[in-house]
Write an enzyme that holds these catalytic residues in place. Structure first.
Site, PDB file in Angstrom:
ATOM      1  N   ARG A  44     -33.938  47.164 -46.712  1.00 55.74           N
ATOM      2  CA  ARG A  44     -34.128  47.918 -45.464  1.00 55.74           C
ATOM      3  C   ARG A  44     -35.526  48.533 -45.447  1.00 55.74           C
ATOM      4  O   ARG A  44     -36.206  48.565 -44.427  1.00 55.74           O
ATOM      5  CB  ARG A  44     -33.061  49.010 -45.312  1.00 55.74           C
ATOM      6  CG  ARG A  44     -33.393  49.994 -44.197  1.00 55.74           C
ATOM      7  CD  ARG A  44     -32.210  50.784 -43.642  1.00 55.74           C
ATOM      8  NE  ARG A  44     -31.261  51.222 -44.625  1.00 55.74           N
ATOM      9  CZ  ARG A  44     -31.453  52.211 -45.501  1.00 55.74           C
ATOM     10  NH1 ARG A  44     -32.582  52.893 -45.507  1.00 55.74           N
ATOM     11  NH2 ARG A  44     -30.524  52.537 -46.366  1.00 55.74           N
ATOM     12  N   TYR A  96     -38.132  46.959 -17.363  1.00 54.34           N
ATOM     13  CA  TYR A  96     -36.961  46.255 -17.876  1.00 54.34           C
ATOM     14  C   TYR A  96     -35.711  47.140 -17.760  1.00 54.34           C
ATOM     15  O   TYR A  96     -35.734  48.307 -18.157  1.00 54.34           O
ATOM     16  CB  TYR A  96     -37.224  45.862 -19.332  1.00 54.34           C
ATOM     17  CG  TYR A  96     -36.067  45.161 -19.972  1.00 54.34           C
ATOM     18  CD1 TYR A  96     -35.681  43.891 -19.558  1.00 54.34           C
ATOM     19  CD2 TYR A  96     -35.333  45.762 -20.990  1.00 54.34           C
ATOM     20  CE1 TYR A  96     -34.606  43.246 -20.140  1.00 54.34           C
ATOM     21  CE2 TYR A  96     -34.261  45.121 -21.581  1.00 54.34           C
ATOM     22  CZ  TYR A  96     -33.900  43.868 -21.143  1.00 54.34           C
ATOM     23  OH  TYR A  96     -32.832  43.232 -21.716  1.00 54.34           O
ATOM     24  N   ASP A 168     -45.420  47.906 -23.420  1.00 51.22           N
ATOM     25  CA  ASP A 168     -44.423  46.859 -23.687  1.00 51.22           C
ATOM     26  C   ASP A 168     -45.074  45.552 -23.244  1.00 51.22           C
ATOM     27  O   ASP A 168     -45.169  45.260 -22.056  1.00 51.22           O
ATOM     28  CB  ASP A 168     -43.130  47.122 -22.914  1.00 51.22           C
ATOM     29  CG  ASP A 168     -42.079  46.032 -23.169  1.00 51.22           C
ATOM     30  OD1 ASP A 168     -42.460  44.921 -23.609  1.00 51.22           O
ATOM     31  OD2 ASP A 168     -40.892  46.283 -22.909  1.00 51.22           O
ATOM     32  N   LYS A 193     -38.252  36.941 -26.904  1.00 54.81           N
ATOM     33  CA  LYS A 193     -38.765  36.168 -25.775  1.00 54.81           C
ATOM     34  C   LYS A 193     -39.846  35.187 -26.246  1.00 54.81           C
ATOM     35  O   LYS A 193     -39.556  34.324 -27.040  1.00 54.81           O
ATOM     36  CB  LYS A 193     -39.259  37.142 -24.688  1.00 54.81           C
ATOM     37  CG  LYS A 193     -38.297  38.315 -24.423  1.00 54.81           C
ATOM     38  CD  LYS A 193     -36.984  37.906 -23.811  1.00 54.81           C
ATOM     39  CE  LYS A 193     -35.938  39.015 -23.762  1.00 54.81           C
ATOM     40  NZ  LYS A 193     -36.338  40.276 -23.184  1.00 54.81           N
TER      41      LYS A 193
HETATM   42  C1  LIG Z   1     -35.855  41.634 -23.164  1.00 53.46           C
HETATM   43  C2  LIG Z   1     -36.789  42.763 -23.016  1.00 53.46           C
HETATM   44  C3  LIG Z   1     -36.607  43.950 -23.747  1.00 53.46           C
HETATM   45  C4  LIG Z   1     -35.426  44.143 -24.680  1.00 53.46           C
HETATM   46  O1  LIG Z   1     -35.460  43.291 -25.761  1.00 53.46           O
HETATM   47  P1  LIG Z   1     -34.174  42.702 -26.532  1.00 53.46           P
HETATM   48  O2  LIG Z   1     -34.778  41.826 -27.551  1.00 53.46           O
HETATM   49  O3  LIG Z   1     -33.331  42.002 -25.528  1.00 53.46           O
HETATM   50  O4  LIG Z   1     -33.457  43.872 -27.113  1.00 53.46           O
HETATM   51  C5  LIG Z   1     -37.548  44.954 -23.590  1.00 53.46           C
HETATM   52  N1  LIG Z   1     -38.598  44.819 -22.741  1.00 53.46           N
HETATM   53  C6  LIG Z   1     -38.780  43.707 -22.021  1.00 53.46           C
HETATM   54  C7  LIG Z   1     -39.954  43.611 -21.111  1.00 53.46           C
HETATM   55  C8  LIG Z   1     -37.899  42.634 -22.129  1.00 53.46           C
HETATM   56  O5  LIG Z   1     -38.074  41.537 -21.396  1.00 53.46           O
END
Ligand SMILES: *Cc1c(COP(=O)(O)O)cnc(C)c1O
Length: 367
Positions: A44, A96, A168, A193
């Site tokens: 961890r 998001y 982000d 993603k």
């Molecule tokens: C999908 C997404 C998240 C969250 O991520 P997860 O991997 O699904 O927990 C946060 N910000 C954006 C812009 C996203 O597209």
């Protein structure tokens, strides 16, 4: 240079000469002597496979340390833990849905204030700053409206008011932009993603360039425990090797599709920033989204983005389902808006699938 860095990202200095990174599943590490450590004690805290990903990713971002988390939301949560009750964070309005839901929870449960501001309006942001404001949280390409925010002035503003700028950067990835090098303090991604890129790993990553912040986040990362598994860390590094090729192809496909959709009578509005493979379409009210989705044969009706396959999402009942209707309205998220993550398939196949599905989805026409 970045292409080379990506293509060779997992080259190790392993004594065996292994080209791909070893996956260290061991959760515990033997100590040579009392008071000594190999640098690894418990997984961890630190794992060699995760470290390999984190170190190479920090370099890509122009940061000093990355923290790989068990999801993108865990990355957002890790960052939230830097703040205290009473602190205020100014958040770019269009974001998001899952982040909106987490912020709402943190506000109710822990008293951190999240104020939604229109970052396209610089003065509105300036006027929203109070002595309690601690940070700005921005998705440079908004979701699902796909509006690109000019972030440069906010880096200067943040410095002036001693705020942390948190980006982000899930949509842009370090291939298209490296905010830390431009003035941001913290960059996060849902690595589920584009970074993973193959719809087979759930992950997040947070990167910083400041020593003190790295230290603090490192402690929180270990304390909270939402760290990324060795196999998933390996998969992220593997995904990165082709990031440049995947982004270039999906962006080229998305650009062509955006142009084509502008002249379709089935589409009222094309929302595209001109970057990435992400675009949204507002169907004409004579067309049914439900029928359109059923008629697709190549593009996939599924809720994610950034993979090799073209995905179509319906934000109204999917990504933004937990957002109150009134908030959805303000963001133009209605029953005619669909969001597309264009993949790396042959462009002609994507275009013909979408146009054919649209043709057959007119209300009142039996397809
Ligand atoms: C999908 C997404 C998240 C969250 O991520 P997860 O991997 O699904 O927990 C946060 N910000 C954006 C812009 C996203 O597209």
């Amino acid at each position: 240079m970045k292409d080379t860095q990506l293509a060779q990202i997992s080259l190790t200095k392993d004594v065996t000469g292994a080209i791909a990174n070893p996956i260290y599943l061991s959760t515990a590490y033997q100590h040579p002597h009392l008071g000594q450590s190999t640098g690894y004690d418990y997984t961890r805290t630190k794992n060699p496979t995760r470290s390999a990903f984190e170190e190479s990713f920090a370099k890509l971002e122009g940061g000093i340390a990355s923290f790989a988390t068990s999801s993108g939301m865990a990355a957002v949560q890790l960052i939230c833990n830097l703040f205290q009750p009473g602190d205020e964070i100014l958040v770019a309005f269009d974001l998001y849905g899952g982040t909106f839901r987490l912020f709402d929870f943190y506000e109710k449960q822990y008293g951190i204030k999240f104020k939604y501001v229109d970052f396209l309006n610089y003065q509105e942001v300036v006027d929203s700053i109070t002595p309690n404001t601690k940070a700005l949280f921005i998705e440079p390409i908004s979701n699902p409206q796909m509006i690109e925010i000019d972030v440069e002035p906010y880096y200067i503003l943040s410095q002036k008011h001693h705020l942390l700028t948190i980006i982000d950067n899930t949509f842009l990835t370090p291939y298209l932009s490296t905010p830390l090098e431009e003035g941001a303090d913290i960059v996060l991604h849902s690595a589920t993603k584009y970074i993973g890129g193959h719809n087979d790993v759930l992950a997040g990553v947070v990167t910083v360039k400041d020593e003190a912040l790295a230290e603090q986040l490192g402690q929180l990362h270990n304390m909270i425990g939402a760290t990324l598994s060795p196999i998933d860390s390996y998969l992220l590094q593997r995904g990165l090797k082709t990031l440049h090729l995947r982004i270039e192809r999906s962006e080229a496909n998305a650009k062509k599709l955006a142009e084509r959709c502008k002249v379709s009578n089935a589409i009222d509005e094309v929302l595209y920033s001109g970057k990435t493979g992400m675009l949204s379409l507002r169907l004409n009210k004579d067309f049914s989204v439900a029928k359109f989705l059923e008629n697709l044969e190549i593009c996939i009706f599924a809720e994610s983005l950034g993979g090799t396959e073209t995905f179509i999402t319906f934000p109204y009942t999917q990504t933004h389902v937990d957002m109150p209707d009134e908030e959805k309205d303000k963001r133009g998220i209605d029953e005619y808006l669909i969001r597309l993550s264009i993949g790396i398939e042959d462009y002609n196949d994507i275009e013909s699938d979408i146009l054919r599905a649209l043709e057959n989805s007119k209300v009142g026409v039996i397809s």
